[in-house]
Motif scaffolding. Structure first.
Motif, PDB file in Angstrom:
ATOM      1  N   THR A 185     -26.758 -45.612 -32.607  1.00 27.27           N
ATOM      2  CA  THR A 185     -27.980 -45.613 -31.814  1.00 27.27           C
ATOM      3  C   THR A 185     -27.930 -44.504 -30.771  1.00 27.27           C
ATOM      4  O   THR A 185     -26.958 -44.410 -30.022  1.00 27.27           O
ATOM      5  N   PRO A 186     -28.960 -43.658 -30.694  1.00 25.52           N
ATOM      6  CA  PRO A 186     -28.987 -42.618 -29.666  1.00 25.52           C
ATOM      7  C   PRO A 186     -29.083 -43.246 -28.279  1.00 25.52           C
ATOM      8  O   PRO A 186     -29.970 -44.060 -28.029  1.00 25.52           O
ATOM      9  N   VAL A 187     -28.157 -42.869 -27.390  1.00 27.11           N
ATOM     10  CA  VAL A 187     -28.118 -43.462 -26.053  1.00 27.11           C
ATOM     11  C   VAL A 187     -28.213 -42.430 -24.937  1.00 27.11           C
ATOM     12  O   VAL A 187     -28.370 -42.797 -23.773  1.00 27.11           O
ATOM     13  N   GLY A 188     -28.119 -41.138 -25.256  1.00 25.64           N
ATOM     14  CA  GLY A 188     -28.203 -40.121 -24.213  1.00 25.64           C
ATOM     15  C   GLY A 188     -28.341 -38.731 -24.803  1.00 25.64           C
ATOM     16  O   GLY A 188     -28.140 -38.526 -26.003  1.00 25.64           O
ATOM     17  N   CYS A 189     -28.681 -37.789 -23.926  1.00 31.41           N
ATOM     18  CA  CYS A 189     -28.853 -36.413 -24.374  1.00 31.41           C
ATOM     19  C   CYS A 189     -28.680 -35.457 -23.205  1.00 31.41           C
ATOM     20  O   CYS A 189     -28.680 -35.861 -22.042  1.00 31.41           O
ATOM     21  N   GLY A 190     -28.559 -34.192 -23.534  1.00 33.59           N
ATOM     22  CA  GLY A 190     -28.497 -33.142 -22.529  1.00 33.59           C
ATOM     23  C   GLY A 190     -28.371 -31.799 -23.200  1.00 33.59           C
ATOM     24  O   GLY A 190     -27.847 -31.697 -24.310  1.00 33.59           O
ATOM     25  N   GLY A 191     -28.864 -30.775 -22.523  1.00 37.69           N
ATOM     26  CA  GLY A 191     -28.812 -29.441 -23.084  1.00 37.69           C
ATOM     27  C   GLY A 191     -28.554 -28.393 -22.026  1.00 37.69           C
ATOM     28  O   GLY A 191     -28.468 -28.689 -20.837  1.00 37.69           O
ATOM     29  N   LEU A 192     -28.451 -27.148 -22.492  1.00 38.27           N
ATOM     30  CA  LEU A 192     -28.228 -26.007 -21.610  1.00 38.27           C
ATOM     31  C   LEU A 192     -29.264 -24.925 -21.880  1.00 38.27           C
ATOM     32  O   LEU A 192     -29.568 -24.633 -23.040  1.00 38.27           O
ATOM     33  N   ARG A 193     -29.750 -24.359 -20.806  1.00 35.72           N
ATOM     34  CA  ARG A 193     -30.636 -23.199 -20.867  1.00 35.72           C
ATOM     35  C   ARG A 193     -29.964 -22.108 -20.042  1.00 35.72           C
ATOM     36  O   ARG A 193     -29.467 -22.364 -18.954  1.00 35.72           O
ATOM     37  N   ILE A 194     -29.921 -20.900 -20.567  1.00 41.06           N
ATOM     38  CA  ILE A 194     -29.314 -19.788 -19.847  1.00 41.06           C
ATOM     39  C   ILE A 194     -30.343 -19.214 -18.884  1.00 41.06           C
ATOM     40  O   ILE A 194     -31.470 -18.910 -19.272  1.00 41.06           O
ATOM     41  N   VAL A 195     -29.934 -19.108 -17.612  1.00 42.97           N
ATOM     42  CA  VAL A 195     -30.819 -18.560 -16.572  1.00 42.97           C
ATOM     43  C   VAL A 195     -30.209 -17.258 -16.047  1.00 42.97           C
ATOM     44  O   VAL A 195     -29.426 -16.621 -16.742  1.00 42.97           O
ATOM     45  N   GLU A 196     -30.532 -16.883 -14.847  1.00 42.41           N
ATOM     46  CA  GLU A 196     -30.081 -15.622 -14.260  1.00 42.41           C
ATOM     47  C   GLU A 196     -28.578 -15.410 -14.386  1.00 42.41           C
ATOM     48  O   GLU A 196     -27.800 -16.344 -14.220  1.00 42.41           O
ATOM     49  N   ASP A 197     -28.194 -14.177 -14.652  1.00 44.01           N
ATOM     50  CA  ASP A 197     -26.791 -13.757 -14.690  1.00 44.01           C
ATOM     51  C   ASP A 197     -25.943 -14.536 -15.688  1.00 44.01           C
ATOM     52  O   ASP A 197     -24.737 -14.687 -15.491  1.00 44.01           O
ATOM     53  N   GLY A 198     -26.551 -15.058 -16.740  1.00 43.00           N
ATOM     54  CA  GLY A 198     -25.797 -15.760 -17.766  1.00 43.00           C
ATOM     55  C   GLY A 198     -25.308 -17.137 -17.373  1.00 43.00           C
ATOM     56  O   GLY A 198     -24.471 -17.731 -18.053  1.00 43.00           O
ATOM     57  N   ILE A 199     -25.825 -17.678 -16.286  1.00 47.40           N
ATOM     58  CA  ILE A 199     -25.445 -19.019 -15.833  1.00 47.40           C
ATOM     59  C   ILE A 199     -26.204 -20.050 -16.676  1.00 47.40           C
ATOM     60  O   ILE A 199     -27.377 -19.882 -16.977  1.00 47.40           O
TER      61      ILE A 199
END
Length: 169
Positions: free
Chosen positions: A76-90
């Motif tokens: 059962t899916p219970v959580g999620c999260g992702g990454l987006r690259i912003v300024e200076d590769g952070i």
């Protein structure tokens, strides 16, 4: 309460008696399970803040570098999260969410560890994130996990309901 231990994917994600075994895998941002989890998050946020709560561009499959879904032992899916690259590769944490019934079980900590590993794999020296200023449990969680409050950045500058954080990896 016993502090949560990171635990690798597929292993118990906490020292708590209520810990669940979470399997965390990369999944497409627009997969059905990812969409359902993000919709549940949106309902929760809207109930607390109203509709106009997200400054700046919303994340999309094109702007998210990697996205994870956590599942309990029954799949059962219970959580999620992702990454987006912003300024200076952070890398910026996006759509970090754990279903209410799975909070306190170590899923959030395990998800955050996967996001940290992914950020390093992407060459990011740090993580940044924004959370709502009324998300007291989220703020306490991020601070416990080593994040420090920073000035609001990017689209969150001037957003009075936003609190921003950073962690050097």
């Amino acid at each position: 309460m016993t502090p949560e231990a990171p635990g690798p994917a597929g292993a118990p994600a906490s020292n708590d008696a209520a810990a669940i075994t979470a399997v965390i895998d990369v999944e497409h941002f627009d997969s059905p399970d990812a969409q359902r989890l993000r919709a549940a998050q949106r309902i929760e946020i809207t109930s607390q803040y109203g509709d106009a709560t997200e400054p700046g561009p919303k994340p999309t499959a094109e702007t998210i570098a990697v996205f994870f879904v956590a599942r309990d032992g029954s799949g059962t899916p219970v959580g999620c999260g992702g990454l987006r690259i912003v300024e200076d590769g952070i890398a910026e944490v996006q759509r970090m969410y754990v279903r209410t019934e799975s909070r306190g079980t170590g899923v959030a900590t395990a998800l955050l560890r996967r996001l940290e590993e992914a950020a390093l794999d992407l060459g990011s020296p740090a993580l940044v994130l924004e959370t709502g200023s009324e998300q007291k449990r989220a703020i306490a969680f991020y601070e416990r996990e080593g994040f420090r409050r920073i000035a609001n950045f990017g689209p969150y500058r001037g957003a009075r309901m936003s609190s921003c954080f950073s962690k050097v990896l």
